[in-house]
Design an enzyme around this catalytic site. Structure first.
Site, PDB file in Angstrom:
ATOM      1  N   ASP A 110      -0.660   5.925  -5.918  1.00 28.42           N
ATOM      2  CA  ASP A 110      -1.842   7.043  -5.781  1.00 28.42           C
ATOM      3  C   ASP A 110      -1.380   8.026  -6.860  1.00 28.42           C
ATOM      4  OD1 ASP A 110      -3.592   6.110  -3.675  1.00 28.42           O
ATOM      5  OD2 ASP A 110      -1.992   6.592  -2.486  1.00 28.42           O
ATOM      6  N   ASP A 113       0.345  -1.992   4.545  1.00 29.64           N
ATOM      7  CA  ASP A 113       1.542  -1.246   4.541  1.00 29.64           C
ATOM      8  C   ASP A 113       2.785  -1.746   4.953  1.00 29.64           C
ATOM      9  OD1 ASP A 113      -0.397   0.877   4.359  1.00 29.64           O
ATOM     10  OD2 ASP A 113      -0.162   1.727   6.439  1.00 29.64           O
ATOM     11  N   GLU A 123       1.037  -0.373  -4.802  1.00 28.21           N
ATOM     12  CA  GLU A 123      -0.166   0.664  -5.013  1.00 28.21           C
ATOM     13  C   GLU A 123       0.446   1.998  -5.240  1.00 28.21           C
ATOM     14  OE1 GLU A 123      -3.821   2.916  -3.359  1.00 28.21           O
ATOM     15  OE2 GLU A 123      -1.511   2.386  -2.324  1.00 28.21           O
ATOM     16  N   HIS A 131      -0.629  10.671  -2.081  1.00 27.82           N
ATOM     17  CA  HIS A 131      -2.035  10.230  -1.472  1.00 27.82           C
ATOM     18  C   HIS A 131      -2.892  11.438  -1.249  1.00 27.82           C
ATOM     19  CE1 HIS A 131      -5.242   9.285   1.509  1.00 27.82           C
ATOM     20  NE2 HIS A 131      -5.386   8.190   0.785  1.00 27.82           N
ATOM     21  N   HIS A 184       0.692  -1.249   0.093  1.00 27.24           N
ATOM     22  CA  HIS A 184      -0.112   0.052   0.077  1.00 27.24           C
ATOM     23  C   HIS A 184       0.964   1.279   0.003  1.00 27.24           C
ATOM     24  CE1 HIS A 184      -2.675   2.784   2.238  1.00 27.24           C
ATOM     25  NE2 HIS A 184      -3.394   2.431   1.298  1.00 27.24           N
ATOM     26  N   ARG A 185       0.787   2.086  -1.045  1.00 35.73           N
ATOM     27  CA  ARG A 185       1.552   3.291  -1.249  1.00 35.73           C
ATOM     28  C   ARG A 185       3.173   2.839  -1.016  1.00 35.73           C
ATOM     29  NH1 ARG A 185      -1.783   6.803   3.089  1.00 35.73           N
ATOM     30  NH2 ARG A 185      -3.769   6.142   2.515  1.00 35.73           N
ATOM     31  N   LYS A 215      -6.483   9.041  -7.896  1.00 34.22           N
ATOM     32  CA  LYS A 215      -6.927   9.662  -6.928  1.00 34.22           C
ATOM     33  C   LYS A 215      -7.437  10.844  -6.916  1.00 34.22           C
ATOM     34  CE  LYS A 215      -6.609   9.015  -2.121  1.00 34.22           C
ATOM     35  NZ  LYS A 215      -7.139   7.631  -1.849  1.00 34.22           N
ATOM     36  N   GLU A 240      -3.821   3.769  -8.635  1.00 30.73           N
ATOM     37  CA  GLU A 240      -5.304   4.505  -7.992  1.00 30.73           C
ATOM     38  C   GLU A 240      -5.436   5.694  -8.631  1.00 30.73           C
ATOM     39  OE1 GLU A 240      -7.618   6.038  -4.021  1.00 30.73           O
ATOM     40  OE2 GLU A 240      -6.186   4.479  -3.880  1.00 30.73           O
TER      41      GLU A 240
END
Length: 281
Positions: free
Chosen positions: A71, A269, A69, A84, A42-43, A145, A143
């Site tokens: 953003d 994360d 991932e 993000h 995640h990120r 965003k 993603e």
């Protein structure tokens, strides 16, 4: 008599091998469900490095995540970057809306010190920079965003991927997702061969089968908040023809709950909570 005793001993040994070896073999093995779950950083590995920086993406790659991932937002001068929040306040030493900065201005900000002084000087990377470094090495979960703030962002992302021949079927591990479902539809029209996903917050906790079928008309994934994921939802998503990646895991117990529910992927994360196995990538 002696031959008979040896015969009995032999049969006993065979019996023990047949019935105890599988039990010992099972010790330390990981359930098949867990082995099949896709590991999405995640990120980047944002539990270990500042989110959406090259340091976080590199850490995720080193930890053998299946996907990173990213953003994606857009600067004032139309450049795609990874961040993000719609402001730079939380993750940099600057203040203001992302869309009010040019690329040159935003890359002068320190995007690492807030996390730890070890990462002082980390920049906000461009989308192209991330794609060029990691395509073909690790999957990209992109993603879009707040795309409503950035008219044309879907076309710009599509251009980046198309220029690199990443829009072809089965050419690369790429997924595009967004909370803005209209944006997902626009992106799917531009990139029909790339899988797309709809992100679902708690406002979709009561999603119906009819709504899932509507999503399935243009999406390949239904990716919800982990707090309302259970086995029944997973089964309904699968019946609709989609897969399900749940977000965001920050504790091992939450990953374990999702393993039991039968999700296809976990967005976390901490990639170490979704163990990597041979053949998972």
């Amino acid at each position: 008599m002696i031959r008979r005793i040896f015969s009995i001993i032999f049969m006993f040994v065979v019996f023990m091998c047949l019935f105890t070896v599988p039990a010992f073999a099972a010790i330390g093995e990981t359930p098949a469900k867990q082995q099949q779950v896709v590991n999405v950083a995640h990120r980047g590995a944002s539990g270990h490095a500042p989110e959406n920086t090259m340091a976080a993406f590199e850490k995720a790659f080193e930890m053998k995540s299946d996907y990173i991932e990213i953003d994606v937002q857009m600067t004032k001068d139309g450049e795609l970057i990874a961040i993000h929040d719609t402001t730079v306040d939380r993750t940099t030493n600057g203040m203001g809306f992302v869309g009010d900065f040019t690329l040159e201005e935003i890359q002068q900000l320190d995007a690492g010190s807030w996390f730890d002084e070890e990462f002082a000087g980390e920049q906000i990377p461009t989308f192209e920079e991330i794609v060029d470094k990691y395509r073909g090495k690790v999957g990209l979960l992109i993603e879009l965003k707040s795309p409503e703030l950035y008219p044309g962002v879907e076309e710009k992302v599509a251009d980046v991927l198309t220029e690199r021949n990443m829009h072809r079927p089965n050419n690369n591990k790429v997924i595009i997702q967004s909370f803005n479902h209209e944006s997902v539809q626009r992106s799917k029209e531009l990139l029909p061969n790339i899988p797309h996903g709809v992100l679902a917050g708690m406002n979709w906790a009561e999603v119906t089968d009819e709504q899932l079928q509507e999503f399935a008309a243009y999406a390949d994934y239904f990716n919800p908040n982990r707090n309302f994921v259970d086995e029944e939802l997973v089964e309904r998503v699968h019946r609709s023809g989609m897969e399900i990646y749940a977000y965001t895991v920050r504790e091992q117990k939450h990953a374990d709950e999702l393993f039991e529910a039968g999700v296809d992927g976990i967005i976390t994360d901490f990639p170490e909570y979704v163990y990597d196995f041979p053949g998972q990538n």
